[in-house]
Motif scaffolding. Structure first.
Motif, mmCIF file in Angstrom:
data_model
loop_
_atom_site.group_PDB
_atom_site.id
_atom_site.type_symbol
_atom_site.label_atom_id
_atom_site.label_comp_id
_atom_site.label_asym_id
_atom_site.label_seq_id
_atom_site.Cartn_x
_atom_site.Cartn_y
_atom_site.Cartn_z
ATOM 1 N N ALA A 28 68.882 82.121 64.682
ATOM 2 C CA ALA A 28 70.217 82.408 65.226
ATOM 3 C C ALA A 28 70.197 82.696 66.728
ATOM 4 N N CYS A 29 69.103 83.225 67.255
ATOM 5 C CA CYS A 29 69.059 83.534 68.689
ATOM 6 C C CYS A 29 69.142 82.275 69.548
ATOM 7 N N CYS A 30 68.865 81.121 68.978
ATOM 8 C CA CYS A 30 68.943 79.854 69.717
ATOM 9 C C CYS A 30 70.334 79.219 69.646
ATOM 10 N N VAL A 31 71.170 79.729 68.758
ATOM 11 C CA VAL A 31 72.486 79.093 68.563
ATOM 12 C C VAL A 31 73.656 80.035 68.804
ATOM 13 N N GLN A 32 73.386 81.311 69.045
ATOM 14 C CA GLN A 32 74.453 82.272 69.307
ATOM 15 C C GLN A 32 74.291 82.862 70.697
ATOM 16 N N GLY A 33 75.391 83.298 71.263
ATOM 17 C CA GLY A 33 75.346 83.908 72.582
ATOM 18 C C GLY A 33 76.298 83.221 73.535
ATOM 19 N N ASP A 34 76.475 83.822 74.682
ATOM 20 C CA ASP A 34 77.440 83.290 75.642
ATOM 21 C C ASP A 34 76.792 82.556 76.808
ATOM 22 N N MET A 35 75.476 82.441 76.782
ATOM 23 C CA MET A 35 74.775 81.677 77.809
ATOM 24 C C MET A 35 73.480 81.145 77.228
ATOM 25 N N GLY A 36 72.880 80.198 77.950
ATOM 26 C CA GLY A 36 71.604 79.658 77.511
ATOM 27 C C GLY A 36 70.472 80.622 77.784
ATOM 28 N N GLU A 61 73.507 65.405 70.672
ATOM 29 C CA GLU A 61 74.432 66.303 71.377
ATOM 30 C C GLU A 61 73.717 67.163 72.417
ATOM 31 N N GLY A 62 72.463 67.490 72.179
ATOM 32 C CA GLY A 62 71.678 68.206 73.177
ATOM 33 C C GLY A 62 71.433 67.333 74.400
ATOM 34 N N LEU A 63 71.075 66.080 74.159
ATOM 35 C CA LEU A 63 70.865 65.139 75.266
ATOM 36 C C LEU A 63 72.151 64.906 76.048
ATOM 37 N N GLU A 64 73.269 64.857 75.343
ATOM 38 C CA GLU A 64 74.563 64.675 76.006
ATOM 39 C C GLU A 64 74.885 65.877 76.903
ATOM 40 N N ALA A 65 74.635 67.079 76.391
ATOM 41 C CA ALA A 65 74.884 68.288 77.187
ATOM 42 C C ALA A 65 73.999 68.308 78.435
ATOM 43 N N ILE A 66 72.751 67.884 78.287
ATOM 44 C CA ILE A 66 71.833 67.839 79.430
ATOM 45 C C ILE A 66 72.293 66.774 80.424
ATOM 46 N N TRP A 80 69.192 81.364 86.599
ATOM 47 C CA TRP A 80 69.014 80.055 85.981
ATOM 48 C C TRP A 80 68.995 80.208 84.468
ATOM 49 N N SER A 81 69.512 79.198 83.758
ATOM 50 C CA SER A 81 69.480 79.221 82.296
ATOM 51 C C SER A 81 69.534 77.799 81.751
ATOM 52 N N THR A 82 69.259 77.674 80.472
ATOM 53 C CA THR A 82 69.355 76.376 79.814
ATOM 54 C C THR A 82 70.822 76.054 79.547
ATOM 55 N N PRO A 83 71.174 74.783 79.493
ATOM 56 C CA PRO A 83 72.554 74.415 79.176
ATOM 57 C C PRO A 83 72.847 74.619 77.693
ATOM 58 N N LEU A 84 74.134 74.716 77.384
ATOM 59 C CA LEU A 84 74.581 74.870 75.999
ATOM 60 C C LEU A 84 75.337 73.627 75.550
ATOM 61 N N VAL A 85 75.344 73.418 74.245
ATOM 62 C CA VAL A 85 76.168 72.379 73.646
ATOM 63 C C VAL A 85 77.512 73.028 73.354
ATOM 64 N N GLU A 87 81.047 75.227 74.591
ATOM 65 C CA GLU A 87 81.171 76.573 75.146
ATOM 66 C C GLU A 87 80.735 77.602 74.113
ATOM 67 N N GLY A 88 79.799 78.464 74.509
ATOM 68 C CA GLY A 88 79.292 79.477 73.588
ATOM 69 C C GLY A 88 78.522 78.875 72.437
ATOM 70 N N GLY A 89 78.028 77.659 72.629
ATOM 71 C CA GLY A 89 77.324 76.955 71.564
ATOM 72 C C GLY A 89 75.831 77.159 71.589
ATOM 73 N N LYS A 90 75.180 76.284 70.904
ATOM 74 C CA LYS A 90 73.723 76.367 70.799
ATOM 75 C C LYS A 90 73.061 75.852 72.067
ATOM 76 N N CYS A 91 71.822 76.256 72.264
ATOM 77 C CA CYS A 91 71.026 75.780 73.387
ATOM 78 C C CYS A 91 70.869 74.270 73.265
ATOM 79 N N ALA A 92 70.944 73.565 74.369
ATOM 80 C CA ALA A 92 70.814 72.107 74.366
ATOM 81 C C ALA A 92 69.432 71.655 73.896
ATOM 82 N N TYR A 93 68.446 72.533 73.946
ATOM 83 C CA TYR A 93 67.087 72.180 73.553
ATOM 84 C C TYR A 93 66.783 72.491 72.084
ATOM 85 N N VAL A 94 67.770 72.969 71.347
ATOM 86 C CA VAL A 94 67.544 73.326 69.949
ATOM 87 C C VAL A 94 67.569 72.080 69.064
#
Length: 189
Positions: A28-36, A61-66, A80-85, A87-94
């Motif tokens: 869940a820590c990779c898919v919840q939260g307000d930032m990457g 969808e991760g590749l699209e977000a990147i 700096w942070s990783t992008p999300l899929v 708004e408030g979504g999962k990390c693009a690298y998940v």
């Protein structure tokens, strides 16, 4: 607080128990939260160099977000942070395994021997967060209810947070730093 070299370590690392329980939390820590995931400046180049070798591990969808946001983001506070899929979504690298558990696509490539960059240190160290100040770093436990199963499993197994995070703490600060931390914790017992 425990002073170790140029860090102040929260007593929680010695007192709290923790062992990730992916069967229960499903990553869940990779898919919840307000930032990457937070990134260090030095990780930006590592991410850029490794990306061509692990992008095939990522979801469409991760590749699209990147493609839309870039490999990493720079926020208004200068972090700096990783992008999300989304708004408030999962990390693009998940990525997800067959049981629906979130895993790190970067780490999968690392474990397969494709790259030398395991994953962002903030992810590897989680549930510890580091705050950098001008003359020291604060090493703190970030208590989040999604990790309650990890706290229960850690308590059941008798594994304190500093022991669970031995490898990432050594990666971040070195073996001598970790040994000093252990000695100071054991001296207080």
């Amino acid at each position: 607080m425990i002073a170790v070299q140029n860090t102040l370590v929260s007593d929680d690392l010695a007192e709290k128990h923790f062992v990730c329980d992916l069967k229960k939390c499903k990553g869940a820590c990779c898919v919840q939260g307000d930032m990457g995931a937070p990134l260090t400046e030095s990780e930006l180049a590592e991410l850029e160099a490794a990306f061509p070798h692990f992008k095939d591990e990522l979801s469409p969808e991760g590749l699209e977000a990147i493609a839309e946001q870039g490999l990493y983001l720079h926020d208004e506070e200068g972090d700096w942070s990783t992008p999300l899929v989304g708004e408030g979504g999962k990390c693009a690298y998940v990525v997800f395994d067959e049981k629906g558990t979130a895993l790190c696509g970067i780490e999968r490539a690392f474990l397969a021997g494709k790259i030398n960059f395991r994953k962002p240190i903030s992810c590897y160290l989680y549930p510890v967060r580091i705050t950098v100040y001008s003359s020291y770093e604060a090493v703190n436990y970030d208590k989040w209810d999604i990790c309650s199963a990890a706290c229960s499993l850690g308590k059941e197994l008798g594994v304190e947070l500093y022991k669970f995070l031995k490898e990432p703490l050594i990666q971040k600060y070195g073996a001598a730093w970790y040994q000093e931390l252990v000695e100071k914790i054991e001296a207080e017992k």
